[in-house]
Scaffold this motif. Structure first.
Motif, PDB file in Angstrom:
ATOM      1  N   TRP A  68       0.842  -1.201   0.000  1.00 45.98           N
ATOM      2  CA  TRP A  68       0.000   0.000   0.000  1.00 45.98           C
ATOM      3  C   TRP A  68       0.880   1.254   0.000  1.00 45.98           C
ATOM      4  N   ALA A  69       1.938   1.254   0.800  1.00 41.36           N
ATOM      5  CA  ALA A  69       2.846   2.399   0.860  1.00 41.36           C
ATOM      6  C   ALA A  69       3.550   2.615  -0.476  1.00 41.36           C
ATOM      7  N   VAL A  70       3.952   1.543  -1.138  1.00 34.21           N
ATOM      8  CA  VAL A  70       4.611   1.657  -2.447  1.00 34.21           C
ATOM      9  C   VAL A  70       3.639   2.227  -3.469  1.00 34.21           C
ATOM     10  N   LEU A  71       2.407   1.744  -3.460  1.00 30.69           N
ATOM     11  CA  LEU A  71       1.401   2.248  -4.392  1.00 30.69           C
ATOM     12  C   LEU A  71       1.216   3.758  -4.189  1.00 30.69           C
ATOM     13  N   LEU A  72       1.046   4.186  -2.955  1.00 32.16           N
ATOM     14  CA  LEU A  72       0.819   5.608  -2.688  1.00 32.16           C
ATOM     15  C   LEU A  72       2.048   6.454  -3.018  1.00 32.16           C
ATOM     16  N   ALA A  73       3.237   5.934  -2.733  1.00 33.99           N
ATOM     17  CA  ALA A  73       4.468   6.660  -3.069  1.00 33.99           C
ATOM     18  C   ALA A  73       4.612   6.793  -4.586  1.00 33.99           C
ATOM     19  N   GLY A  74       4.293   5.737  -5.307  1.00 28.44           N
ATOM     20  CA  GLY A  74       4.341   5.793  -6.767  1.00 28.44           C
ATOM     21  C   GLY A  74       3.337   6.791  -7.319  1.00 28.44           C
ATOM     22  N   ALA A  75       2.152   6.792  -6.737  1.00 24.42           N
ATOM     23  CA  ALA A  75       1.115   7.726  -7.176  1.00 24.42           C
ATOM     24  C   ALA A  75       1.559   9.168  -6.958  1.00 24.42           C
ATOM     25  N   GLU A  76       2.117   9.440  -5.791  1.00 26.22           N
ATOM     26  CA  GLU A  76       2.557  10.804  -5.502  1.00 26.22           C
ATOM     27  C   GLU A  76       3.735  11.195  -6.376  1.00 26.22           C
ATOM     28  N   GLY A  84      -3.210  16.606  -1.309  1.00 22.65           N
ATOM     29  CA  GLY A  84      -3.260  15.679  -0.180  1.00 22.65           C
ATOM     30  C   GLY A  84      -4.055  14.415  -0.437  1.00 22.65           C
ATOM     31  N   GLU A  85      -4.416  14.160  -1.679  1.00 20.82           N
ATOM     32  CA  GLU A  85      -5.248  12.997  -2.019  1.00 20.82           C
ATOM     33  C   GLU A  85      -4.664  11.685  -1.506  1.00 20.82           C
ATOM     34  N   TRP A  86      -3.392  11.469  -1.720  1.00 20.42           N
ATOM     35  CA  TRP A  86      -2.779  10.186  -1.370  1.00 20.42           C
ATOM     36  C   TRP A  86      -2.673  10.042   0.150  1.00 20.42           C
ATOM     37  N   LEU A  87      -2.341  11.111   0.821  1.00 13.95           N
ATOM     38  CA  LEU A  87      -2.308  11.097   2.282  1.00 13.95           C
ATOM     39  C   LEU A  87      -3.695  10.790   2.844  1.00 13.95           C
ATOM     40  N   ALA A 147      -7.010  25.273   2.454  1.00 12.81           N
ATOM     41  CA  ALA A 147      -6.212  24.896   3.630  1.00 12.81           C
ATOM     42  C   ALA A 147      -7.112  24.709   4.843  1.00 12.81           C
ATOM     43  N   LEU A 148      -8.082  25.598   5.014  1.00 11.15           N
ATOM     44  CA  LEU A 148      -9.012  25.469   6.141  1.00 11.15           C
ATOM     45  C   LEU A 148      -9.865  24.209   6.003  1.00 11.15           C
ATOM     46  N   ARG A 149     -10.279  23.899   4.814  1.00 15.16           N
ATOM     47  CA  ARG A 149     -11.059  22.665   4.589  1.00 15.16           C
ATOM     48  C   ARG A 149     -10.216  21.422   4.847  1.00 15.16           C
ATOM     49  N   MET A 150      -8.935  21.512   4.526  1.00 22.10           N
ATOM     50  CA  MET A 150      -8.045  20.368   4.741  1.00 22.10           C
ATOM     51  C   MET A 150      -7.990  19.984   6.214  1.00 22.10           C
ATOM     52  N   ILE A 151      -8.109  20.942   7.087  1.00 21.44           N
ATOM     53  CA  ILE A 151      -8.090  20.639   8.516  1.00 21.44           C
ATOM     54  C   ILE A 151      -9.215  19.671   8.857  1.00 21.44           C
ATOM     55  N   ARG A 152     -10.403  19.966   8.401  1.00 21.36           N
ATOM     56  CA  ARG A 152     -11.549  19.073   8.666  1.00 21.36           C
ATOM     57  C   ARG A 152     -11.337  17.704   8.015  1.00 21.36           C
ATOM     58  N   ARG A 153     -10.783  17.711   6.817  1.00 23.83           N
ATOM     59  CA  ARG A 153     -10.544  16.445   6.107  1.00 23.83           C
ATOM     60  C   ARG A 153      -9.512  15.585   6.834  1.00 23.83           C
ATOM     61  N   LEU A 154      -8.513  16.226   7.428  1.00 25.05           N
ATOM     62  CA  LEU A 154      -7.488  15.484   8.169  1.00 25.05           C
ATOM     63  C   LEU A 154      -8.024  14.947   9.499  1.00 25.05           C
ATOM     64  N   LEU A 155      -8.958  15.643  10.095  1.00 25.15           N
ATOM     65  CA  LEU A 155      -9.530  15.180  11.359  1.00 25.15           C
ATOM     66  C   LEU A 155     -10.507  14.018  11.170  1.00 25.15           C
TER      67      LEU A 155
END
Length: 185
Positions: A68-76, A84-87, A147-155
């Motif tokens: 999973w980590a390799v897939l996400l690293a390759g995607a990024e 921040g899609e992959w994160l 950036a403000l929306r990202m806060i909610r998405r990260l929580l």
């Protein structure tokens, strides 16, 4: 490697793990839609059963996590951060797995602290900056609003893990962010 993105829907979980564990696969080029499809197919195999994949050993879980980590690293690498899609995909999958499978010591994919720590590390600003911007978010430029929306998405992926993380030394930071997030877009 050619054909990496062909017929991903035909692979079972083990097939995805083998594919994304192959040498050089993280260097494959592909467009955003191909990488998103790959991440969706991989995650779907893990989420096929509402209780999560049954009977995986710790070694198998570690292999799943590495793939999973390799897939996400390759995607990024191939497509950039994509806001921040992959994160976010990583945090949401980990959160789902922790809710359905539970934590496992020594299995990084199933460590609740990783979800909390990565979410907090990725916050685009401090809680005090967000609190100052929140009442006037409609007046901000697009980048600031995102950036403000990202806060909610990260929580969002951290919130359901409260029972697993309540004793974490940084849980107070999450609670502080939650108070600020009530006023965010």
């Amino acid at each position: 490697m050619t054909g990496v993105f062909d017929d991903l829907f035909r692979l079972d979980l083990d097939g995805h793990v083998r594919l994304w564990s192959a040498p050089g696969v993280a260097a494959v080029d592909g467009d955003v839609s191909q990488w998103m499809a790959a991440a969706q197919q991989f995650a779907a195999r893990l989420q096929d059963d509402p209780s999560g994949p049954a009977g995986l050993t710790d070694d198998q879980w570690r292999a799943v996590g590495r793939a999973w980590a390799v897939l996400l690293a390759g995607a990024e690498r191939a497509t950039g951060r994509q806001r921040g899609e992959w994160l976010l995909r990583d945090l949401h999958l980990r959160s789902w797995l922790l809710q359905h499978v539970g934590p496992r010591e020594g299995v990084p994919l199933l460590e609740p602290a990783a979800v909390l720590e990565r979410a907090l590390a990725s916050m685009p600003m401090s809680p005090s900056e967000a609190a100052r911007a929140a009442p006037h978010w409609r007046e901000q430029d697009r980048e600031q609003i995102m950036a403000l929306r990202m806060i909610r998405r990260l929580l969002a992926p951290v919130r359901p893990l409260a029972g697993l993380l309540a004793d974490h030394p940084r849980w107070g930071e999450v609670q502080e962010w939650e108070r600020v997030a009530r006023e965010l877009p």
